[in-house]
Design an enzyme around this catalytic site. Structure first.
Site, short mmCIF file in Angstrom:
data_model
loop_
_atom_site.label_atom_id
_atom_site.label_comp_id
_atom_site.label_asym_id
_atom_site.label_seq_id
_atom_site.Cartn_x
_atom_site.Cartn_y
_atom_site.Cartn_z
N GLU A 56 -1.58 -1.76 -4.56
CA GLU A 56 -2.78 -0.96 -4.63
C GLU A 56 -2.64 0.11 -5.72
OE1 GLU A 56 -6.10 1.45 -2.23
OE2 GLU A 56 -4.41 0.56 -1.15
N ASP B 122 -2.51 0.60 7.32
CA ASP B 122 -1.63 0.45 6.15
C ASP B 122 -1.01 -1.01 5.95
OD1 ASP B 122 -1.43 3.62 5.20
OD2 ASP B 122 -0.73 3.31 7.39
N ASP C 85 0.97 -1.09 -0.01
CA ASP C 85 0.15 0.05 0.07
C ASP C 85 0.93 1.08 0.01
OD1 ASP C 85 -1.98 1.73 0.24
OD2 ASP C 85 -2.29 1.43 2.47
#
EC number: 3.1.21.10
Length: 154
Positions: free
Chosen positions: A67, A139, A7
């Protein structure tokens, strides 16, 4: 198969490593690479690359899942794009194949609903990985969801 989920961000890069054997997935590691906002952007990117290299050397992932962002007008956009570039470059240097998923696809794959709330995704991650405690910080949990998406969407 070992998958590294990422991420990306400049202040915090979430990561999660999962391993799949005989159709069973388990978490090996998760956490964040946190950079100091007092440092220059360049120094922060060097730190991200170095810490990511260390994770790759330790866990030797066969696939990375990142992501994918769709940006709105934000002053933070350029920093996230730059951090993503560091992640992509580091993965390429290690010749690790990479897949990307937008947030809605991650939510759909993991929680079964593309507009799932953060807590619904977290519950699904815990269920899929048989975790007793929620991964923290957020996260890291998000990165595990990205890694799971790579496995579930194969």
């Amino acid at each position: 198969m070992r998958i590294l989920g990422i991420d990306p961000g400049l202040a915090r890069v979430g990561y999660g490593v999962i391993d799949i054997q005989d159709g069973c997935q388990r978490m090996l590691d998760c956490g964040i690479i946190q950079t100091n906002s007092d440092r220059s952007d360049g120094d922060r990117m060097v730190e991200i690359a170095g810490d990511l290299r260390q994770l790759i050397r330790i866990w030797r992932p066969e696939l990375a899942a990142v992501e994918k962002f769709f940006f709105y007008r934000s002053s933070n956009t350029i920093n996230v794009v730059q951090a993503r570039g560091v992640v992509v470059m580091t993965l390429a240097r290690f010749k690790i194949p990479m897949v990307e998923f937008p947030p809605m696809q991650i939510k759909l794959a993991v929680a079964g609903f593309g507009h799932a709330e953060k807590d619904e995704v977290l519950e699904a991650v815990m269920r899929e990985l048989s975790l007793e405690e929620p991964p923290r910080p957020d996260d890291a949990a998000d990165a595990l969801a990205v890694a799971l998406t790579a496995w579930l969407q194969r």
